[in-house]
Write a protein that holds these residues in place. Structure first.
Motif, PDB file in Angstrom:
ATOM      1  N   LEU B 117       0.820  -1.216   0.000  1.00 31.65           N
ATOM      2  CA  LEU B 117       0.000   0.000   0.000  1.00 31.65           C
ATOM      3  C   LEU B 117       0.851   1.263   0.000  1.00 31.65           C
ATOM      4  N   THR B 118       2.067   1.164  -0.526  1.00 29.80           N
ATOM      5  CA  THR B 118       2.903   2.365  -0.557  1.00 29.80           C
ATOM      6  C   THR B 118       2.328   3.426  -1.480  1.00 29.80           C
ATOM      7  N   GLU B 119       1.558   3.026  -2.478  1.00 28.61           N
ATOM      8  CA  GLU B 119       0.942   4.000  -3.376  1.00 28.61           C
ATOM      9  C   GLU B 119      -0.566   3.854  -3.324  1.00 28.61           C
ATOM     10  N   PRO B 120      -1.309   4.956  -3.574  1.00 27.82           N
ATOM     11  CA  PRO B 120      -2.776   4.864  -3.490  1.00 27.82           C
ATOM     12  C   PRO B 120      -3.362   3.831  -4.434  1.00 27.82           C
ATOM     13  N   SER B 121      -2.800   3.715  -5.660  1.00 27.99           N
ATOM     14  CA  SER B 121      -3.301   2.690  -6.577  1.00 27.99           C
ATOM     15  C   SER B 121      -2.493   1.429  -6.389  1.00 27.99           C
ATOM     16  N   PRO B 122      -3.139   0.265  -6.554  1.00 33.34           N
ATOM     17  CA  PRO B 122      -2.395  -0.981  -6.379  1.00 33.34           C
ATOM     18  C   PRO B 122      -1.243  -1.070  -7.371  1.00 33.34           C
ATOM     19  N   THR B 123      -0.028  -1.220  -6.864  1.00 31.60           N
ATOM     20  CA  THR B 123       1.118  -1.307  -7.762  1.00 31.60           C
ATOM     21  C   THR B 123       1.864  -2.608  -7.583  1.00 31.60           C
ATOM     22  N   ILE B 124       2.228  -2.928  -6.326  1.00 34.79           N
ATOM     23  CA  ILE B 124       3.074  -4.106  -6.106  1.00 34.79           C
ATOM     24  C   ILE B 124       2.268  -5.382  -6.303  1.00 34.79           C
ATOM     25  N   ILE B 125       1.103  -5.468  -5.676  1.00 37.25           N
ATOM     26  CA  ILE B 125       0.231  -6.619  -5.892  1.00 37.25           C
ATOM     27  C   ILE B 125      -1.149  -6.109  -6.287  1.00 37.25           C
ATOM     28  N   GLY B 126      -1.845  -6.899  -7.083  1.00 38.23           N
ATOM     29  CA  GLY B 126      -3.138  -6.478  -7.599  1.00 38.23           C
ATOM     30  C   GLY B 126      -4.248  -6.660  -6.582  1.00 38.23           C
ATOM     31  N   PRO B 127      -5.425  -6.117  -6.879  1.00 41.63           N
ATOM     32  CA  PRO B 127      -6.545  -6.241  -5.933  1.00 41.63           C
ATOM     33  C   PRO B 127      -6.911  -7.689  -5.640  1.00 41.63           C
ATOM     34  N   TYR B 513      -6.219   3.235  -1.747  1.00 44.01           N
ATOM     35  CA  TYR B 513      -6.823   4.252  -0.880  1.00 44.01           C
ATOM     36  C   TYR B 513      -6.739   5.580  -1.610  1.00 44.01           C
ATOM     37  N   PHE B 514      -7.459   6.563  -1.082  1.00 36.06           N
ATOM     38  CA  PHE B 514      -7.414   7.884  -1.694  1.00 36.06           C
ATOM     39  C   PHE B 514      -6.129   8.587  -1.265  1.00 36.06           C
ATOM     40  N   GLY B 515      -5.582   9.407  -2.169  1.00 37.27           N
ATOM     41  CA  GLY B 515      -4.327  10.088  -1.892  1.00 37.27           C
ATOM     42  C   GLY B 515      -4.356  10.896  -0.616  1.00 37.27           C
ATOM     43  N   PHE B 516      -5.550  11.319  -0.219  1.00 34.01           N
ATOM     44  CA  PHE B 516      -5.722  12.100   1.003  1.00 34.01           C
ATOM     45  C   PHE B 516      -5.175  11.361   2.229  1.00 34.01           C
ATOM     46  N   PHE B 517      -5.265  10.029   2.210  1.00 30.70           N
ATOM     47  CA  PHE B 517      -4.887   9.233   3.382  1.00 30.70           C
ATOM     48  C   PHE B 517      -3.440   8.774   3.344  1.00 30.70           C
ATOM     49  N   GLN B 518      -2.663   9.317   2.415  1.00 34.22           N
ATOM     50  CA  GLN B 518      -1.288   8.846   2.226  1.00 34.22           C
ATOM     51  C   GLN B 518      -0.509   8.823   3.546  1.00 34.22           C
ATOM     52  N   GLY B 519      -0.614   9.888   4.330  1.00 40.26           N
ATOM     53  CA  GLY B 519       0.164   9.990   5.567  1.00 40.26           C
ATOM     54  C   GLY B 519      -0.157   8.873   6.539  1.00 40.26           C
ATOM     55  N   TYR B 520      -1.455   8.588   6.715  1.00 34.77           N
ATOM     56  CA  TYR B 520      -1.857   7.540   7.660  1.00 34.77           C
ATOM     57  C   TYR B 520      -1.377   6.177   7.179  1.00 34.77           C
ATOM     58  N   GLN B 521      -1.500   5.956   5.857  1.00 32.05           N
ATOM     59  CA  GLN B 521      -1.040   4.673   5.328  1.00 32.05           C
ATOM     60  C   GLN B 521       0.469   4.543   5.480  1.00 32.05           C
ATOM     61  N   ASP B 522       1.211   5.632   5.187  1.00 29.96           N
ATOM     62  CA  ASP B 522       2.669   5.560   5.309  1.00 29.96           C
ATOM     63  C   ASP B 522       3.068   5.221   6.740  1.00 29.96           C
ATOM     64  N   ALA B 523       2.407   5.873   7.711  1.00 30.90           N
ATOM     65  CA  ALA B 523       2.736   5.596   9.117  1.00 30.90           C
ATOM     66  C   ALA B 523       2.475   4.139   9.453  1.00 30.90           C
ATOM     67  N   SER B 524       1.335   3.603   8.979  1.00 29.06           N
ATOM     68  CA  SER B 524       1.026   2.215   9.317  1.00 29.06           C
ATOM     69  C   SER B 524       1.961   1.259   8.580  1.00 29.06           C
ATOM     70  N   ILE B 525       2.424   1.650   7.381  1.00 32.04           N
ATOM     71  CA  ILE B 525       3.401   0.788   6.687  1.00 32.04           C
ATOM     72  C   ILE B 525       4.684   0.717   7.495  1.00 32.04           C
ATOM     73  N   ILE B 526       5.142   1.884   7.974  1.00 37.64           N
ATOM     74  CA  ILE B 526       6.366   1.882   8.791  1.00 37.64           C
ATOM     75  C   ILE B 526       6.151   1.014  10.027  1.00 37.64           C
ATOM     76  N   GLY B 527       4.985   1.165  10.686  1.00 36.29           N
ATOM     77  CA  GLY B 527       4.684   0.358  11.864  1.00 36.29           C
ATOM     78  C   GLY B 527       4.692  -1.126  11.540  1.00 36.29           C
ATOM     79  N   GLY B 528       4.054  -1.512  10.428  1.00 40.58           N
ATOM     80  CA  GLY B 528       3.984  -2.921  10.056  1.00 40.58           C
ATOM     81  C   GLY B 528       5.362  -3.494   9.780  1.00 40.58           C
ATOM     82  N   VAL B 529       6.200  -2.730   9.091  1.00 40.22           N
ATOM     83  CA  VAL B 529       7.546  -3.221   8.788  1.00 40.22           C
ATOM     84  C   VAL B 529       8.354  -3.357  10.071  1.00 40.22           C
ATOM     85  N   ILE B 530       8.158  -2.411  11.019  1.00 43.18           N
ATOM     86  CA  ILE B 530       8.880  -2.509  12.298  1.00 43.18           C
ATOM     87  C   ILE B 530       8.463  -3.782  13.038  1.00 43.18           C
TER      88      ILE B 530
END
Lengths: 404, 575
Positions: B117-127, B513-530
């Motif tokens: 979910l690093t990008e709003p549109s599915p890039t790494i894996i599909g839906p 997700y919508f680009g508006f939520f980028q910050g929240y998703q980025d934070a949760s990605i960092i949390g998940g990787v940690i």
């Protein structure tokens, strides 16, 4: 795991299982990708420039036709220009078929179109296969969806010979759909060597183009345009010489069509659907073999015996084959009788079977090459229901003696 | 007269052709081989022979007597032999280590979903892949990790907590383990995209854009998991009710025993409706008569959530019991109130059966039902608060608290449960639910609880039992502290970002997700990787620590006697 290697063994097992899990999950059977062919550097016959406005209320909302249908010739490169209108995220996604599906190719993503009103983005798409495509926005699939027709060369010739039979039919144009007596796209069944006098009534004064092609589904590459008319009812004469299956449709809406059967003989057969086999407990014995001749149109009447769901499927060959079979009629706990046609063209064996009880309900239809037009059925048919209820044209076929 | 292999098994009606059909033949053949091996396992390689040899070597004529007197209260090392023994402790070890294995499988799916979910549109894996990953992550975590670890610790600790006088259910429990494991593997290889709800009509669409071509295998697998769970539950009830030592009265049983008892009662009382529902669904693949229209879909949601809410309590109640066992070890005093501990857990059992409708507040159950379920959901606060105040009271009255790694996990778990519990009770309020239903708020709520309590307390128990599993080896404390710190910080970051983003309307369970939520998703990605890095530290720790020579006692810390009353009743309960 005894001794000091236990932890290492467990970690190795964990890593192997995670790797297996990843490889399984990343190749799920649910994924099939579609992509439009790459734009060739040369050999392209046509170019088309299309500008559309991306708005959550529909493509081109406020700019002419909503969700315009794009009609192009085959082998065309389309230069799409997408203009962001409403500050919401949109995608430009294309898939084959008349409706959205996950078997799709996203040409422009939300980050490419952006949410800046007035932002313009470009992409190219090359269409080298004839057919219907759907263009849509994955964020707003309900509103932003339109069709792309990729057409082939048009060929319109109507042969003219003498006919043994004449038939008059009338179809009503209702919201771009052809109907008769309230039945949508009624099935027309005619004997071979018939001239069909077809009248299309157009009370709503709209554009319509009646097309006919041979085969069991719409063939947009090889068809005959019978009527191409605006605001007018019209009658045409259509000759049908050979036995076979034809399709008629209004080109305004290619996803709907009706079937014309041209037969050498017509037979009514009743089948009693039972969990234990066709005609189980009937005097004919279970799963009777049916003998008919090539070119026979069989009107199957399915009668439910046990209130379960049954679907009559017919396919060429001696065994059930779900990839080549056609559903003919179905009954369930609320619909106790239903009818459907199947035209047996080839001299070979066909299998008729029940989609839900294939292990018990399956029998053979033997199609012979006899010149006799009568069918022999190795069992006593059950009670026939009134054919006038369901056959649109055949049962009330009229012969127009004054037709030239 | 019409005969083909396909028609024999009615497979064509499942829409299976070509390669899929071959796969199915392969799995049928493998299944038959598995049945033969299964037979071998039980009859030709008699597990009891091994035990008998060992019993004779120790001077016992009857293996059962040997297990009862020598093995039941002995520290048990991890060994391949656990797959041949049929006593409760071996089966407990099987459950426990299998569940940790599934924790890592399903957890890696979770990290992969975050990274995708690093990008709003599915890039790494599909839906479609995302849907499969999400289904597997949820289903395996709940049924294979949370339930498996609870049953494992139950089977491992109950014999000594109850001074078991006989251990006769081994064959059935062992069978339950294998059925449960087969169910988990079926769910894993089905690669279904049903989410963990299995709602029709999606689950009836065996297509690429529906539930997945092998979704029926997941339905079968879940049914197997239930069968295994119910057999194990009956076995545990028999152990607690009939096989415990007469010395141990009901009011002297350890709080962990009570928590396991409540858990299995909950399983037995709420699983059958969904088992029936899954059976009806499987029948629908052949003859669709049950779940074919809108109202019958609502029926399935009710059948599901009648089980679906108790299961999420079953994933925490045994771990509350473990907290009651762990706290006294490091505070040096008794649990603040034994009676309120039992009543708190018991009330959770009763109330959990009455709140399933709060998952369906948007489904049109009607205002009367919504009022009922909302009220019941608020009442759950009472036993939860009793439990939490009991924990706090135990900590408050302690003279000194040793901040060991298990204790860190426990304190983190209590704080996580308070946050996750409050966000949970908020969303049972119907108007608020309308706002946050289907958003990451819900995901944040249950990840606070599941990571803090279910996963954290499992790790705490694992660290406490590590010397026992390994025959007296110590884990590396600084690595374990890193493991704790990364898990705790990562889960806070991830779940908190989800909660805030979800409150603002970030939809969950979608591949973008919508680009508006980028910050929240980025934070949760960092949390998940940690969190993921933390678990790599854990694996490294157990591999390296196990290689060292034994340097401590291999006594089971949960059986340690510091009350002067003998090994059982355990510290928390009784006199």
């Amino acid at each position: 795991m005894e001794g000091n290697k236990g932890g290492v063994v467990f970690v190795v097992i964990v890593l192997i299982m995670v790797a297996i899990g990843f490889s399984l999950m990343l190749n799920p059977p649910t994924v099939k990708s579609f992509s439009l062919p790459p734009v060739p550097s040369k050999g392209v016959k046509h170019y088309e420039n299309i500008t559309i406005y991306a708005d959550a209320l529909g493509w081109d909302y406020g700019h002419g036709t909503l969700n315009p249908t794009i009609s192009i010739a085959n082998n065309t490169v389309v230069n799409f220009t997408v203009i962001e209108e409403d500050g919401q995220p949109h995608t430009l996604t294309i898939n084959p078929g008349p409706a959205e599906s996950s078997y799709q190719d996203t040409l422009l993503t939300t980050s490419q179109i952006t949410t800046i009103p007035g932002h313009t983005s470009h992409t190219q798409a090359y269409f080298d296969k004839i057919g219907i495509y759907t263009y849509w926005c994955t964020v707003h699939p309900e509103t932003m969806v339109g069709l792309i027709y990729v057409n082939a060369t048009v060929n319109t010739t109507v042969p003219s010979v003498h006919y043994a039979n004449y038939s008059n039919k009338t179809l009503d144009l209702l919201k771009n759909n052809l109907t008769a007596n309230g039945i949508l796209y009624p099935t027309i069944a005619l004997p071979a060597n018939t001239l069909l006098n077809l009248t299309v009534k157009d009370p709503s004064s709209s554009n319509y183009t009646l097309r006919i092609s041979s085969g069991s589904k719409v063939d947009t590459s090889n068809y005959t345009t019978v009527i191409n008319e605006t605001n007018k009812s019209r009658t045409v004469s259509i000759p049908f010489n050979q036995t076979g299956e034809y399709v008629y449709w209004n080109s305004i809406n290619t996803s709907r069509f009706g079937i014309i059967y041209i037969y050498s003989a017509l037979v009514n057969i009743s089948l009693y659907a039972d969990l234990n086999g066709w005609n189980f407990s009937k005097s004919s014995g279970v799963n009777p073999t049916i003998n008919i001749t090539a070119g026979t149109l069989v009107n199957f009447t399915l009668i439910n015996e046990d209130n379960l769901t049954h679907v009559l499927e017919v396919n060429p060959g001696n065994y059930e084959n779900s990839s080549t079979s056609t559903p003919v009629a179905s009954v369930n706990s609320t619909i106790h009788t239903s009818q459907g046609y199947y035209l047996f063209m080839s001299t070979r064996n066909y299998t008729y079977w029940d989609l839900y009880h294939p292990s018990t309900a399956a029998g053979i239809i033997n199609v012979s090459n006899s010149s006799s037009s009568s069918a022999s059925i190795s069992y006593v048919p059950g009670t026939e229901s009134d054919p006038g209820n369901y056959i649109f044209l055949l049962g009330i076929q009229t012969r127009d003696e004054h037709y030239p | 007269m019409m005969f083909s292999f396909a028609s024999l098994f009615s497979l064509s009606s499942l829409g299976l052709t070509g390669t899929n059909l071959n796969l199915l033949y392969l799995s049928i053949i493998l299944g038959i081989i598995a049945v033969v091996l299964f037979y071998f396992y039980f009859r030709v390689i008699p597990a009891k022979e091994y035990l008998k040899e060992e019993a004779e070597a120790a001077g016992y004529e009857r293996p059962n007597e040997y297990v009862r007197e020598k093995l039941s209260d002995k520290p048990r090392e991890l060994s391949w032999r656990i797959f041949l023994y049929d006593d409760s402790k071996s089966i407990g070890l099987r459950y426990l280590f299998t569940s940790i294995l599934f924790l890592f499988i399903a957890g890696s799916f979770g990290v992969l979903m975050r990274v995708s979910l690093t990008e709003p549109s599915p890039t790494i894996i599909g839906p479609a892949q995302y849907n499969v990953l999400m289904t597997e992550h949820a289903t395996l975590m709940i049924y294979m990790f949370a339930l498996g670890a609870a049953l494992g610790l139950g089977f491992y600790l109950l014999p000594s907590h109850l001074k078991l006088k006989k251990d006769t259910m081994g064959v059935y429990t062992s069978m339950a383990y294998w059925i449960w494991l087969a169910g988990g593997i079926f769910i894993l290889i089905s690669r279904a995209a049903l989410r963990w709800y299995f709602y029709p009509p999606l689950s009836l669409e065996l297509t690429q854009v529906g539930g997945g071509e092998f979704a029926w295998l997941a339905v079968l697998g879940l049914e197997l998991v239930f069968i295994g769970l119910l057999i194990a539950s009956v076995s545990i009830i028999k152990i607690i009710a009939f096989d415990r030592s007469p010395d141990i009265k009901l009011n002297q049983m350890s709080l962990f025993t009570w928590s396991i008892l409540f858990t299995v009662i909950m399983a037995i009382s709420s699983a059958p409706p969904l088992m029936v529902g899954l059976g009806m669904m499987f029948y629908d693949y052949f003859n669709p008569i049950f779940f074919i229209n809108g109202s019958s879909t609502l029926l399935f949601t009710i059948l599901f959530w009648f089980w679906g809410h108790p299961i999420v309590y079953m994933a925490i109640i045994p771990y509350f019991g473990l907290i009651y066992e762990i706290l006294p070890k490091f505070t040096g005093n008794k649990v603040y109130s034994y009676n309120s501990g039992v009543w708190g857990l018991g009330l959770l059992l009763i109330l959990s059966e009455l709140v399933w409708g709060h998952h369906l507040l948007n489904s049109g159950l009607g205002i009367e039902w919504i009022t009922f379920f909302t009220t019941m959901s608020f009442l759950v606060v009472i036993p939860s608060a009793i439990t939490v105040f009991n924990f706090i009271g135990t900590l408050w009255t302690a003279k000194s608290i040793r901040m060991t790694v298990p204790m860190l996990f426990v304190i983190n778990g209590i704080i996580d449960f308070i946050i996750g519990g409050i966000t949970g009770v908020m969303q049972s309020f119907a108007p608020f639910n309308a706002q946050v239903h289907g958003t990451y708020w819900v995901t944040g709520h249950f990840h606070f609880i599941f990571i803090g309590i279910t996963m954290g307390i499992s790790f705490a128990a694992f660290y406490m039992l590590f010397p026992t599993f390994t025959g007296g080896r110590k884990y590396n404390v600084s690595l374990a502290r890193w493991h704790f710190a990364l898990t705790a910080f990562g889960s806070y970051l991830m779940a908190f970002a989800w909660s805030v983003g979800g409150f603002l309307g970030m939809p969950r369970a979608v591949a973008g997700y919508f680009g508006f939520f980028q910050g929240y998703q980025d934070a949760s990605i960092i949390g998940g990787v940690i969190i993921g890095i933390g678990q790599i530290v854990f694996l490294y720790n157990i591999a390296v620590s196990w290689l060292k020579a034994p340097s401590t006692s291999s006594d089971n810390a949960f059986e340690e006697d510091n009350t002067g009353l003998g090994r059982a009743p355990s510290l928390s309960g009784g006199k």
